[in-house]
Design an enzyme around this catalytic site. Structure first.
Site, short mmCIF file in Angstrom:
data_model
loop_
_atom_site.label_atom_id
_atom_site.label_comp_id
_atom_site.label_asym_id
_atom_site.label_seq_id
_atom_site.Cartn_x
_atom_site.Cartn_y
_atom_site.Cartn_z
N GLU A 150 0.69 -1.22 -0.14
CA GLU A 150 0.05 0.02 0.11
C GLU A 150 0.96 1.41 -0.11
O GLU A 150 1.77 1.22 0.89
CB GLU A 150 -0.96 0.03 1.50
CG GLU A 150 -2.02 -1.20 1.43
CD GLU A 150 -2.98 -1.32 0.29
OE1 GLU A 150 -2.95 -0.39 -0.82
OE2 GLU A 150 -3.54 -2.34 0.14
N HIS A 151 0.44 2.26 -0.69
CA HIS A 151 1.03 3.48 -0.93
C HIS A 151 2.53 3.25 -1.36
O HIS A 151 3.53 4.02 -1.30
CB HIS A 151 1.24 4.25 0.50
CG HIS A 151 -0.03 4.62 0.94
ND1 HIS A 151 -0.32 6.18 1.14
CD2 HIS A 151 -1.06 4.11 1.64
CE1 HIS A 151 -1.43 6.20 1.70
NE2 HIS A 151 -1.85 4.91 2.07
N ASP A 202 2.80 1.68 -4.94
CA ASP A 202 2.82 1.49 -6.15
C ASP A 202 3.17 2.77 -7.11
O ASP A 202 3.94 2.35 -8.12
CB ASP A 202 1.21 1.10 -6.72
CG ASP A 202 0.16 2.06 -6.31
OD1 ASP A 202 0.44 2.97 -5.52
OD2 ASP A 202 -0.99 1.92 -6.80
N GLY A 235 -12.21 -0.02 0.52
CA GLY A 235 -10.88 -0.49 0.68
C GLY A 235 -10.60 -1.72 -0.46
O GLY A 235 -9.53 -2.21 -0.35
N LEU A 236 -11.60 -2.31 -0.92
CA LEU A 236 -11.57 -3.35 -1.86
C LEU A 236 -11.56 -3.04 -3.22
O LEU A 236 -11.91 -3.80 -4.24
CB LEU A 236 -12.47 -4.52 -1.26
CG LEU A 236 -12.56 -4.90 0.08
CD1 LEU A 236 -13.72 -5.83 0.51
CD2 LEU A 236 -11.21 -5.82 0.41
N SER A 237 -11.35 -1.48 -3.44
CA SER A 237 -11.42 -1.31 -5.02
C SER A 237 -12.54 -1.22 -5.64
O SER A 237 -12.62 -1.77 -6.80
CB SER A 237 -10.12 -1.95 -5.45
OG SER A 237 -9.71 -1.07 -6.74
N SER A 238 -13.70 -0.72 -5.34
CA SER A 238 -14.95 -0.67 -6.05
C SER A 238 -14.74 0.26 -7.17
O SER A 238 -15.30 0.16 -8.06
CB SER A 238 -15.98 -0.29 -5.15
OG SER A 238 -15.84 1.21 -4.73
N GLU A 286 -8.95 7.52 -13.27
CA GLU A 286 -9.11 7.99 -11.97
C GLU A 286 -8.26 8.94 -11.38
O GLU A 286 -8.43 9.88 -10.84
CB GLU A 286 -8.80 6.51 -10.98
CG GLU A 286 -8.97 6.78 -9.87
CD GLU A 286 -9.48 5.33 -8.88
OE1 GLU A 286 -9.87 4.64 -9.40
OE2 GLU A 286 -9.10 5.57 -7.55
N ASP A 333 -4.59 -1.36 -8.62
CA ASP A 333 -5.97 -1.70 -8.50
C ASP A 333 -6.74 -2.06 -9.87
O ASP A 333 -7.30 -3.21 -10.13
CB ASP A 333 -7.14 -0.76 -7.94
CG ASP A 333 -6.75 -0.21 -6.65
OD1 ASP A 333 -6.01 -0.97 -5.82
OD2 ASP A 333 -7.05 0.84 -6.04
P1 ADP Z 1 -12.82 1.84 -2.91
O1 ADP Z 1 -12.25 1.77 -4.57
O2 ADP Z 1 -11.96 1.25 -2.12
O3 ADP Z 1 -14.09 1.03 -3.02
P2 ADP Z 1 -12.73 4.81 -3.63
O4 ADP Z 1 -13.00 5.80 -2.65
O5 ADP Z 1 -11.60 4.53 -4.29
O6 ADP Z 1 -13.23 3.43 -2.55
O7 ADP Z 1 -14.04 4.58 -4.68
C1 ADP Z 1 -15.39 4.63 -4.25
C2 ADP Z 1 -16.06 5.40 -4.97
O8 ADP Z 1 -16.14 5.02 -6.59
C3 ADP Z 1 -17.49 5.77 -4.82
O9 ADP Z 1 -17.76 6.71 -4.02
C4 ADP Z 1 -18.19 5.86 -6.24
O10 ADP Z 1 -18.01 7.32 -6.61
C5 ADP Z 1 -17.38 5.02 -7.03
N1 ADP Z 1 -18.07 3.64 -7.01
C6 ADP Z 1 -17.61 2.63 -7.12
N2 ADP Z 1 -18.53 1.77 -7.14
C7 ADP Z 1 -19.58 2.12 -7.66
C8 ADP Z 1 -20.89 1.73 -7.94
N3 ADP Z 1 -21.27 0.40 -8.01
N4 ADP Z 1 -21.86 2.72 -8.42
C9 ADP Z 1 -21.68 3.90 -8.35
N5 ADP Z 1 -20.55 4.32 -7.92
C10 ADP Z 1 -19.26 3.64 -7.83
MG MG Z 2 -10.56 2.81 -5.07
#
Ligand code: ADP
Ligand code: MG
Length: 478
Positions: free
Chosen positions: A48-49, A51, A174-177, A225, A237
Site C-alpha cells: 500500500e502507498h 505502487d 478499500g476493496l477497490s470498487s 481515476e 487496483d
Molecule cells: P474503493 O475503491 O476502495 O471502494 P474509492 O473511494 O476509491 O473506494 O471509490 C469509491 C467510489 O467509486 C464511490 O464513492 C463512487 O464514486 C465510485 N463507485 C464505486 N462503485 C460504484 C458503483 N457500484 N456505483 C456507483 N459508483 C461507484
Molecule cells: Mg478505489
C-alpha cells in the site's frame, strides 16, 4: 442460521446477477442491453502507498466485483444509473462530446438540452469533479485517448451508451470498487465502441483481450481515476482487476507493471483470507491520501531518486532499508529525528521520514512475500505463519509510519490475531476501508464472531465479512 451470516457479503452467482441486471436495464432504458461485463475488486496482501514509487504489490482479484449492463447510443450521450442505494439518484446524463473531439468525430449531442451535466471531459482539471459518474466518463475519455495509438481500440465520433451498474463489493471499502467500476465499464466500452469489440462479439472478447491489451486498458483506467476523478491511485487496483488469475496472487512490479501470477493453493489449503469491511468509508479524493503521497515524494526528492524503489537493490534486505534511512537523516541534518521541523518543502521532516520508512519497509515486505509465494522451499504451514507475521508487521507500518489507520482497524487487527488469525492488516489507501486477515479455515467463524463482538463493545459500526477467494479477472458475463 449462524448469527453472523447476515454480515457476510456473498459474491453472488454471476449469471443470476446478470439476468437480474438485464431485466432492470430493459425496464430502465426500454430496450435490452447488448451484454453484461464484470470486473473484480481486489484485496492486497502487501504494497500500500508504494505502487507510485515503483514498489511491488501483491493483490488478488476477488470473486466480488461490479457488473455493467450496457447498450450503445449514437448521440454522444452517456446515460448512467447505479443500483447502489446510497449513490443512486436515477439516470444521470453526461455529454461526451469532448471524447468525440479527441478521436476527430463531430461533437454531436452536446447541447440537446436534456443533459443535466454538460462538462467537457477533455478539459477537466484533476480534482475538479466529484461524483461517481466521472469514474465512468473518465474511462471512456481514457479509452478514446488510447484508441489514438491503438487502432483496434478506436472510439468513433458520436459514440454514447446507456449503462446500468450493480456491485457486490462494499463501495469505498478499500476493496477497490472504483477500479471495478472503471474496468467493468471499460470492457463494456471496448465491446460496444471499438473495432476489437466488433470483431470479437460476446465472450470472444475475453480471449481477444490478451495480457498486453489488458495492460493498456489498466493504464487507461488508471488515467481515468488520476486525471479525471483526481485521486492519486498508482495502477495497482486496475492491474489486478484486469490481469488477475483465479487461484493466484498477482506479484506486480510497479516499475514496469510486469506481473507474475503466484499460485496460492499451498498457502490456502488449510488457511483462508478474510476481508473485514470496517464500513468506515474512505474518500481518497479528499486530499489525505495525496498528502501522505506528497510527504513521501518530498523525501524522494531529497534522496535524489525518481522513485523510492530505486533506493533498494533488486533483492533487498532489512539492512538496505536502514542504510536508506541513515542517508535521509544525514541529508536532513538530524531534522528527521528531531521533532517536527517544517524543513522539507514546507512539510514536517519527521513526517516525511515516517512515510519514507513505511514505503521502504512495505517494499521489503513485498519482496519477502514474493519470495515465499514463489516457493522458496517453506512447507505450507511455515509459509502461512510467515505470511501472517508480515501482514501484521504491515499493519504496524500503516498505523505508525504511513499514519493512515484508524481505531476500528487497529481493534480488528488485534482482535483477529487474538482469535486465531495468523496475521492481519489494513489494506487499501487507509482512512477507512478493510482489514485483511489470514485465518486457519477452522478458525474463520471464531474470528468473525470476535470481530463482530469487539465492534459492538467498542461502539464501532458493525463490520461485514468477505471470504477472499483469488478469482479470475475482468470478463464478459454474457
Ligand atoms: P474503493 O475503491 O476502495 O471502494 P474509492 O473511494 O476509491 O473506494 O471509490 C469509491 C467510489 O467509486 C464511490 O464513492 C463512487 O464514486 C465510485 N463507485 C464505486 N462503485 C460504484 C458503483 N457500484 N456505483 C456507483 N459508483 C461507484
Ligand atoms: Mg478505489
Amino acid at each position: 442460521m449462524h448469527s453472523d451470516d447476515a454480515a457476510r457479503l456473498s459474491p453472488g452467482e454471476p449469471h443470476r446477477i446478470s439476468a437480474g441486471l438485464r431485466t432492470r436495464f430493459a425496464e430502465e432504458f426500454g430496450r435490452d442491453p447488448d451484454g453484461v461485463w464484470f470486473a473484480p475488486g481486489r484485496a492486497n496482501l502487501n504494497g500500500e502507498h508504494v505502487d507510485f514509487h515503483g514498489g511491488r504489490c501483491l493483490p488478488m482479484a476477488l470473486a466480488h466485483g461490479t457488473y455493467v449492463a450496457a447498450a450503445p447510443r449514437q448521440d454522444g450521450l452517456l446515460r448512467l444509473r447505479t443500483m447502489d442505494p446510497e449513490l443512486d439518484a436515477g439516470v444521470q446524463t453526461l455529454s461526451i462530446a469532448a471524447v468525440d473531439a479527441v478521436v476527430g468525430g463531430d461533437a454531436g449531442g452536446a447541447d440537446d438540452g436534456e443533459a443535466p451535466v454538460i462538462t467537457d471531459v477533455h478539459t477537466l482539471v484533476p480534482g475538479q469533479v466529484s461524483g461517481w459518474t466521472w469514474y465512468v466518463a473518465g474511462t471512456l475519455w481514457a479509452l478514446a485517448r488510447l484508441g489514438e495509438d491503438i487502432p483496434e481500440l478506436t472510439v468513433p465520433g458520436g459514440f454514447g451508451a446507456d449503462l446500468l451498474i450493480c456491485s457486490t463489493l462494499p463501495i469505498g471499502g478499500g476493496l477497490s470498487s472504483s477500479a471495478a467500476l472503471e474496468c467493468s465499464a471499460m470492457l463494456a466500452f471496448v465491446a460496444l465502441a471499438t473495432p476489437l469489440g466488433a470483431a470479437n462479439p460476446g465472450t470472444a472478447l475475453d480471449a481477444a483481450l490478451d495480457d498486453e491489451l489488458r495492460a493498456h486498458l489498466a493504464a487507461a483506467c488508471m488515467r481515468a481515476e488520476v486525471e479525471v476523478v483526481g485521486a492519486g491511485t498508482g495502477g495497482l487496483d486496475q492491474t489486478v482487476s484486469l490481469r488477475g488469475r483465479a487461484g493466484h496472487v498477482v506479484s506486480l512490479d510497479c516499475r514496469d507493471f510486469t506481473v507474475a501470477r503466484l499460485p496460492a493453493d499451498g498457502l490456502l489449503a488449510e488457511h483462508a483470507f478474510l476481508a473485514i469491511d470496517t464500513r468506515q468509508a474512505h474518500w481518497l479524493g479528499d486530499g489525505q491520501f495525496d498528502d501522505r503521497r506528497a510527504d513521501s515524494e518530498a523525501a524522494m526528492r531529497m534522496l535524489g531518486v525518481d522513485r523510492l524503489r530505486d533506493l533498494l537493490p533488486e533483492r533487498p534486505e532489512a539492512g538496505d532499508v536502514d542504510a536508506a534511512l541513515a542517508r535521509f537523516d544525514e541529508l536532513a541534518g538530524g531534522a528527521g529525528l528531531a521533532g517536527d521541523a517544517e524543513a522539507l518543502e514546507g512539510r514536517s521532516t519527521a513526517a516525511c521520514r515516517r512515510r519514507l520508512r513505511h514505503a521502504l519497509t512495505e517494499m521489503l515486505r513485498s519482496e519477502q512475500l514474493d519470495r515465499i509465494l514463489t516457493g522458496d522451499g517453506l512447507e505450507p504451514t511455515t509459509a502461512a505463519v510467515e505470511v501472517g507475521r508480515i501482514l501484521t508487521a504491515g499493519h504496524a507500518s500503516m498505523r505508525d509510519d504511513a499514519e493512515v489507520s484508524f481505531p476500528a482497524a487497529d481493534a480488528l487487527v488485534e482482535t483477529a490475531t487474538g482469535a486465531g488469525a495468523l496475521g492481519a492488516r489494513l489494506i487499501g489507501g487507509g482512512f477507512g476501508g478493510s482489514v485483511l486477515a489470514l485465518v486457519p479455515r477452522d478458525r474463520e467463524d471464531a474470528v468473525i464472531g470476535a470481530a463482530a463482538r469487539v465492534c459492538e463493545e467498542q461502539g464501532f459500526t458493525a463490520p461485514r465479512f468477505l471470504h477472499v477467494e483469488p478469482s479470475a479477472p475482468a470478463r464478459v458475463v454474457g
